[in-house]
Scaffold this active site. Sequence first.
Site, mmCIF file in Angstrom:
data_model
loop_
_atom_site.group_PDB
_atom_site.id
_atom_site.type_symbol
_atom_site.label_atom_id
_atom_site.label_comp_id
_atom_site.label_asym_id
_atom_site.label_seq_id
_atom_site.Cartn_x
_atom_site.Cartn_y
_atom_site.Cartn_z
ATOM 1 N N CYS A 109 -59.808 -5.134 32.300
ATOM 2 C CA CYS A 109 -60.976 -3.243 32.935
ATOM 3 C C CYS A 109 -60.225 -2.013 32.040
ATOM 4 C CB CYS A 109 -62.303 -3.655 33.991
ATOM 5 S SG CYS A 109 -60.716 -3.576 35.224
ATOM 6 N N CYS A 137 -23.293 24.938 19.973
ATOM 7 C CA CYS A 137 -24.864 24.946 19.985
ATOM 8 C C CYS A 137 -24.621 23.761 21.066
ATOM 9 C CB CYS A 137 -25.382 24.370 19.131
ATOM 10 S SG CYS A 137 -25.866 24.747 17.575
ATOM 11 N N ASP A 189 -59.499 29.195 3.212
ATOM 12 C CA ASP A 189 -58.682 29.325 2.120
ATOM 13 C C ASP A 189 -59.873 29.591 0.580
ATOM 14 O OD1 ASP A 189 -56.923 30.570 0.901
ATOM 15 O OD2 ASP A 189 -56.353 28.769 0.509
#
Length: 810
Positions: free
Chosen positions: A89, A24, A505
Site C-alpha cells: 500500500c 577553485c 515563438d
Amino acid sequence: MDKLKQSGQEQAVLQITGMTCAACAGRIEKGLGRMEGVTEANVNFTLEKASVTYNPAVLNSGDLEKKIEALGYGTVKETADFQIGGMTCAACATRIEKGLNKLGGVSRASVNLALETAQVEFSPGEVTAEEIIQKVEKLGYTAALKTEKQEAGDHRKKEIARQRTKLIISAVLSFPLLWAMVGHFSFTSFIWVPELFMNPWFQLILAAPVQLIIGAQFYKGAYKALRNGSANMDVLVALGTSAAFFYSLYLSIESLNMHGHGGVELYYETSSVLITLILLGKLFEALAKGRSSEAIKTLMGLQAKTALVVRGDQEISVPIEQVVQGDIVIVKPGEKIPVDGVVTEGTSSVDESMLTGESLPVEKSADSQVFGATINKNGLLRIRATKVGRETALSQIIRVVEEAQGSKAPIQRVADVISGIFVPIVIGIAVVTFLVWYFAIEPGNFSSALEKAIAVLVIACPCALGLATPTSIMAGSGRAAELGILFKGGEHLEATHKISAIILDKTGTVTKGTPELTDVLIADQGYSETELLTWVGAAEKNSEHPLAEAIVEGIRRKGIELPNAEQFEAIPGYGICATVQGQELLIGTRKLMNKHQIDAEAAFAQMNELEEAGKTAMLVAVNGQYAAMVAVADTIKETSSEAVARMKKLGIDVVMITGDNERTAKAIAAQVGIDHVLAEVLPEGKAAEVKKLQEGGRKVAMVGDGINDAPALATADIGMAMGTGTDVAMEAADVTLMRGDLNSIPDAIFMSRKTMLNIKQNLFWALAYNVIGIPVAALGFLAPWLAGAAMALSSVSVVLNALRLQRIKL
C-alpha cells in the site's frame, strides 16, 4: 571509518564539476570548512573530489552538495531505477522513500507504488546501488537494479501468476467455510450444509493454511512496518483476520468442554473469506496496473529487433544491440528503420507517424535524417547510424515517459500525508468501537464487539488512497505520449492545467521555419514566366543566402531545369548581379535598382503590399529593364490558425514573440488570429518578457524550438519544445510536442485538465469511501466479509477510473 562512527562523525566523498584551477579547489575547501558541523574538508583539484568529515546530527551530505552548488560548482550525481517487491500500500512506498532519502549520498528518492519502482538520485562516490538495495531490504522489501535487457512487464507477469495461484488455493479452502456460514442465518436455513462443514476442527484444518501460510505475507508486511516505526495496510489485515482466527481457535478449544459443538459461533470463515477477497482485489489491482503501463510496452514494441549491416564486403543481419555508431545499415521497402541516422544513398518515403503523429509519409534522400522505428515505405535506403541504443529518439521518448510515470505530482503529497497518519487513527477507531460495543451497547458480548472492530479494520484499507494519484499520472502521461505529447514529469502534467498565458515563438513554431517562394509577378517586357524563372534560378543557385535557397527550391518544384550562370557577383546589402544565357540580371532591393539607375517605381506599390503581408520581395531587372518581382516568406503552418482559436476557447491569452521587425510580425500574427505581438526581441530578452507576464500573476507557458529559446523555456512555468525529439528539445523543455503542430498545445492542456480531474475524482471517492465506510462498520451495519469485498472494490474502482484516461479522444 570505524573510528569516525565511534566519534559520531561521518565522511562524505563528493565528485565535483566546474573547477578550473587550484584556486577553485581552495574556495570550495574554505566554503565547506566554514559550515557548522564540518570538522574537516579537503578538496583534491586533480581528482576533482571533496572529502568532508562532518557531524550527521548537524547536517547531511545533501547540505554539503547545496553548499558546493551555492559556491558556483556542481556535484556528479547518478540516477538509477530499481524494481521494488513486497509493497502492499501507499504507506510501504512512503516508508521506503523516507528510508532512502535519509541514506547518506542520496539526493532524491521517489517510489511509485503503481509501477513498483524506485528512482534514486545519488552521489556515486558516497553510496552505491548495492547499498541502496541493502537499505531497501533492511526496510523489509526486495529491490533489484533495472537493466536495459529486463523484459518489460516480466516481473509483473510473475507477480500476477503468483497472486492467481494463491487466490485459487485460498478460494478452494474458503468455499466450505462460506457454505457453513450460510447455515448460521435463519433466512438461508433451507440450504443444506454437510454436518462435517460445521465441525470446528474441520473448519480449523481449512482455515489454518489460509491464515498462516497464504496470509503469511500480511504478517511479514506488518512486522516489517512496525519494526520500522510505521503502520500500513498489512497491519490492518493482520490484526483483523488474526482476531477472527485466534478467537475462533479459542472457542474451538473451549468446545471440548461443552457437549457437542452446535452452539459455538465460530469466525473461521471471516478470516479466510477476508484473505480471499483481499487477494482477489490484489489480483484485479495488478491486472489493472499492468494495463496502465501499456504505453511503455507499446513504445518498446515499436523497436526493430534486427538490422542489415554492411561489414566489410558482406551484408549481415545482426541484433539491434550490436549496431554501432558509424555502421552502414540497409533498409528495404516495408522494413522498420532500426536506428537514428543519415541517408547516404537512395530515395524513399518514410512513415514517421509513430514519432510525429503525422499520417503523410516524408520524402527522404541523401543527407536526410531518419529515426529508428519509423517505416521505410517504397525505396531501398542506405543509412549511416548516428545514434544507437539509449541515444535514439525512440529510446529518449521511452525514458521521458518512464520518468513522467515514475515521478510524483504535487497533489500526491496530500495523499501521502493522509496515508502516513491513516492506519494508526483507524486502529484507534477499531479499539474504541470494540470497547463501546463490549461495555456499552452489548455488555459482555465479546464476539459481537470483536466482529465490529474487525469490520472497521478491514473497511479502512488505504490502498485506494495510495493508488489514486500514481495510476492517473501513469494513464494520463501514457495516453499523452501516444498522442505525441511528452510530459517530463508528473509535476509538469499537473502544472500545465493552470496555464493562463502562452507565448509562441514565431519562426518554426507558428511558421514552418523555412522560407518558401510565394509570389512571382511578371512585368510586361515580353519575357515568359518560364524564361525569367530559369534565369533567376540559375543566378540565385550560386548564392548561399537562405532566401536564395528558397527561390531556387521553389523554381525547381515547378519542374524548371536550371543552367549554369556565366558570371555571378554577390553585392552585400543589395542583392546579386549575374549573366545567364547571355542575359544580364540584377536581383535585389530598391537600392540595387537605384544604384544601377533602373526604373522600377511601378512595382513599389505591390512591393509594399507584399512586405506588409510579412513577405520579403526582390526586384528583377533583365538587360537594364525592370522585368519581374519574386517574393519569399516563412509560411504559416496549416494548423496554426485553428490551434490559436482552440487556445483562446480554453480561456488562454496567446502572445507571439519574435526577433523579426514589427511589420512582418504583426502580419503573421493577424493571419493566425493572435492579438498580442512582441517584436524585435533578442533571445536573451524573451526570458524577461516571460517574467513580466509572471509578475502580472499569470501562469505562463513558453513554446519554442528548445535551442534559441532555452532561457525563456527555463524561465516559464511550463516550457514546451516543438520538434521531433532532439536532445536539446528534450533537455530544455518540460513538455515536448513531437508533432511540431500548434494543435498539440491545446491537446496538452486538455490532457492535463482531464488527468487532474481524474485524480481529484479518485481522491474524493477514496476518502469518501472511508468517511462513509468506517462509521457504517463501527455502527455494526457491515459484516467483516462484506467490508473485505468493499475494500477490494474500492481499490479496483480507483484504478479502473484512472484507466479511462487511456481512451480519451482529442
